[in-house]
Design an enzyme around this catalytic site. Structure first.
Site, short mmCIF file in Angstrom:
data_model
loop_
_atom_site.label_atom_id
_atom_site.label_comp_id
_atom_site.label_asym_id
_atom_site.label_seq_id
_atom_site.Cartn_x
_atom_site.Cartn_y
_atom_site.Cartn_z
N LYS A 1 -17.87 -12.66 20.82
CA LYS A 1 -19.19 -12.61 20.18
C LYS A 1 -20.40 -12.27 21.16
O LYS A 1 -20.01 -12.68 22.38
CB LYS A 1 -19.73 -13.76 19.30
CG LYS A 1 -19.77 -15.11 19.80
CD LYS A 1 -20.05 -16.24 18.99
CE LYS A 1 -20.16 -17.46 19.53
NZ LYS A 1 -18.83 -18.24 19.76
N ASP B 1 -27.69 -18.12 23.78
CA ASP B 1 -27.28 -19.79 24.24
C ASP B 1 -26.84 -19.62 25.59
O ASP B 1 -27.00 -18.80 26.30
CB ASP B 1 -26.07 -20.12 23.25
CG ASP B 1 -24.77 -19.33 23.62
OD1 ASP B 1 -24.99 -18.27 23.83
OD2 ASP B 1 -23.72 -19.89 23.15
N ASP C 1 -23.92 -19.43 27.30
CA ASP C 1 -23.09 -18.35 27.81
C ASP C 1 -23.39 -17.13 27.40
O ASP C 1 -22.50 -16.18 27.53
CB ASP C 1 -21.78 -18.78 27.81
CG ASP C 1 -21.00 -19.05 26.49
OD1 ASP C 1 -22.26 -19.40 25.44
OD2 ASP C 1 -20.07 -18.77 26.06
N ASP D 1 -23.33 -15.84 24.09
CA ASP D 1 -22.48 -15.21 22.94
C ASP D 1 -23.11 -15.43 21.69
O ASP D 1 -22.81 -14.77 20.65
CB ASP D 1 -20.96 -15.47 23.00
CG ASP D 1 -20.73 -17.13 23.32
OD1 ASP D 1 -21.61 -17.64 22.81
OD2 ASP D 1 -19.59 -17.36 23.20
N ARG D 2 -23.83 -16.49 21.71
CA ARG D 2 -24.67 -16.45 20.47
C ARG D 2 -25.93 -15.89 20.23
O ARG D 2 -26.61 -15.66 21.44
CB ARG D 2 -24.70 -17.89 19.97
CG ARG D 2 -23.43 -18.96 19.97
CD ARG D 2 -23.87 -20.27 19.54
NE ARG D 2 -22.77 -20.89 19.52
CZ ARG D 2 -22.52 -22.15 18.97
NH1 ARG D 2 -23.55 -22.51 18.16
NH2 ARG D 2 -21.35 -22.74 18.70
N SER E 1 -20.77 -23.47 26.38
CA SER E 1 -21.76 -22.63 25.53
C SER E 1 -23.14 -23.41 25.40
O SER E 1 -23.81 -23.31 25.86
CB SER E 1 -20.63 -22.92 24.31
OG SER E 1 -21.49 -21.87 23.07
N HIS E 2 -23.39 -23.71 24.05
CA HIS E 2 -24.65 -24.37 23.62
C HIS E 2 -24.80 -25.73 23.90
O HIS E 2 -25.87 -26.13 23.64
CB HIS E 2 -24.72 -23.89 22.02
CG HIS E 2 -23.52 -24.47 21.31
ND1 HIS E 2 -22.32 -24.02 21.54
CD2 HIS E 2 -23.53 -25.74 20.60
CE1 HIS E 2 -21.63 -24.68 20.75
NE2 HIS E 2 -22.22 -25.78 20.26
#
Ligand code: G16
Length: 542
Positions: A375, A276, A278, A280-281, A112-113
């Site tokens: 998300k 981010d 991937d 999703d944010r 992710s982030h």
């Protein structure tokens, strides 16, 4: 040729808030990746002949693990694999592909982030047939399996060409290398009023989107520049890089500082956003105004009916427990249910599947809806654009109008990163022991009305999740939440979530830091953060 390779279990393959996240060298240990993937496969009932989605955010080690996953899936009897070209798939795009193709699940390779690179972070998570992160029941089974595994199956063969879309066959398994963007862009176009957004852009509306050298670059170029007509250059840092250009692909005010400064500057565009690692944010910034994720969720929910997909109204709104209660006020006004779940997108899955909630969101910069089971950063940006196009107002006008109507939930999260795990656990444990004695006492100007260790009973399947964060609730709707992060890879991160509700219109325009200063002092008085950690300020404030 399919081989069964003998292996020994690792004892640290317990999935966290969102999959297994570790430093790259941990994943590079011989058979570490294979063990975890085999543990996932062993936990999927009825996988023979089924479809599996494979893709990741393009970070360092992504390609190698995509190849391993393909060879192992083939050896484990999957009938069809859909793999993103270049090994890329954003998390929401993977969720969409799982749902659209009727797959039994998907492997999403991402931390992710978190930063990427040879010494940075990597991650593997499994999403189930509904397209969402595997629920605890499955992640627990994966962990159990990882502790007893004695062999994994792999097809010994050359690497697959990931660069060209098309079909091939490996043993009994059909493999399709797919365009990672096409299905997702089509889905977005079906949800929003692209004509209205295009007209707004043609009318001189200016926007920028910072892809942070992560996976959303190709998605953002296709959607914002090609389909919505924003000029070339609207998408910044659009090339996915294995080390994200040396930055953290975390769309917050620390790591997306350049975007923030641009948006606060004299020649700021009308709208700025980022996503981010991937995809999703999301981060949303208007000209001269940052929109906190909890506020963004509330504004999106209150205005969602302006987008075609949500014209019929919302069934319910769900937020994670540490997310501010701003969205609850919207639900109340709309006379629809609101839900408070533990941190982790996986807890929204049942509510979405049962059609009890339509829009979900988290303070950690995640918002999404029932269109997928993750998300979705670009979705949030598009819903914002759709709302701005329909209301013909600026971000500032929309947000300030919202506060005037509903009151304002001042909100901040203070993170203390890289703490010794024992110290962080002592701090939270100490609070837990004192919970029953807190109601009725005062902390600074605040009277404690309730204090608990949050537990959630899923209203759909009745499963119980306990110890999800310490909540201290004060008279008047303010509160402090303490919890330990489940996504870090070094030591422990203490998160302190601060929220103050203000209904008085004359006091909704304060600086967040000023509005929360007494709560910050109260948090330290309650938890002795400085004394126990030796830190006199948080590492990150968002
Ligand atoms: C993940 C989860 C989110 C969660 C976030 C932070 O996001 O999907 O639900 O809010 O981690 O979790 P924690 O506070 O435990 O670090 P992502 O974007 O990292 O997958």
């Amino acid at each position: 040729m399919i081989k069964e390779i003998t292996t020994r279990p690792f004892d640290d393959q317990k999935p966290g808030t969102s999959g297994l996240r570790k430093k790259v060298p941990v994943f590079q240990q011989p058979s570490y990746v294979e063990n975890f993937i085999q543990s996932i496969f062993d936990s999927i009932e009825g996988r023979a002949g089924q479809t599996l989605i494979i893709g990741g955010d393009g970070r360092f080690f992504n390609r190698e693990v995509v190849q391993t996953a393909i060879k192992m899936a083939t050896a484990n009897g999957f009938g069809r694999l859909l793999v993103g070209r270049g090994g890329l798939l954003s998390t929401p795009a993977a969720s969409n592909l799982i749902r659209k193709s009727g797959a039994i699940g998907g492997l999403i390779l991402s931390a992710s982030h978190n930063p990427g690179g040879p010494k940075e972070d990597f991650g593997i998570k499994f999403n189930a047939a509904n397209g969402g992160p595997a629920p605890e029941r499955i992640t627990d089974a994966i962990f159990r399996r990882s502790r007893e595994i004695s062999a994994y199956r792999i097809c010994e063969t050359d690497d697959v060409d990931l660069e060209t879309t098309g079909h091939l066959t490996l043993g009994e398994t059909a493999i399709e290398i797919v365009d990672p963007v096409a299905d997702y862009a089509e889905l977005m176009e079906s949800l929003f009023d692209f004509d209205a957004i295009r007209a707004m852009v043609e009318g001189g509306f200016r926007m920028v989107f910072d892809a942070m050298h992560a996976v959303t670059g190709p998605y953002a170029r296709e959607i914002f520049e090609n389909r919505l007509g924003a000029p070339a250059g609207t998408v910044l840092n659009g090339e996915p890089l294995a080390d994200f250009g040396g930055h953290h692909p975390d769309p917050n005010l620390v790591h997306a500082r350049d975007l923030y400064e641009l948006m606060m500057g004299p020649d700021a565009p009308d709208f700025g956003a980022a996503s981010d690692g991937d995809g999703d944010r999301n981060l949303i910034i208007g000209k001269g105004i940052y929109v906190a994720p909890s506020d963004s969720l509330a504004v999106l929910a209150a205005n969602a009916h302006l987008a075609p997909a949500y014209r019929g109204g919302l069934k319910g709104i769900a937020r994670s427990m540490p997310t501010s209660a701003a969205a609850d006020r919207v639900a109340e006004r709309l006379a629809i249910p609101s839900f408070e779940t533990p941190t982790g997108w996986k807890y929204f899955g049942n509510l979405l599947d049962a059609d009890m909630a339509t829009i979900c969101g988290e303070e950690s910069a995640g918002t999404g809806s029932n269109h997928v089971r993750e998300k979705d950063g670009i979705w949030a940006v598009l819903l914002w654009l759709n709302i701005l196009a329909a209301r013909r107002e600026s971000v500032r006008a929309v947000v300030e109008g919202h506060w005037a109507e509903y009151g304002r939930n001042y909100y901040a999260r203070h993170d203390y990163e890289g703490l010794e795990t024992a110290v962080a656990e002592r701090l939270v444990g100490g609070l837990r022991e004192r919970l029953s004695s807190l109601p009725g006492t005062r902390v600074g100007p605040y009277a404690v009305t309730a204090a608990d260790d949050f537990a959630y009973k899923d209203p759909v399947d009745g499963s119980l999740s306990e110890h999800q964060g310490i909540r201290i609730l004060f008279e008047g709707g303010s509160r402090i939440v303490f919890r330990l992060s489940g996504t870090g890879t070094t030591g422990a991160t203490l998160r302190v979530y601060l929220e103050r509700y203000e209904a008085d219109r004359a006091r909704i325009g304060l600086e967040t830091g000023d509005a929360l200063s007494e709560l910050v002092a109260a948090a330290d008085e309650l938890a002795a953060i400085k004394a126990l950690t030796g830190r006199d300020r948080p590492s990150v404030v968002t």
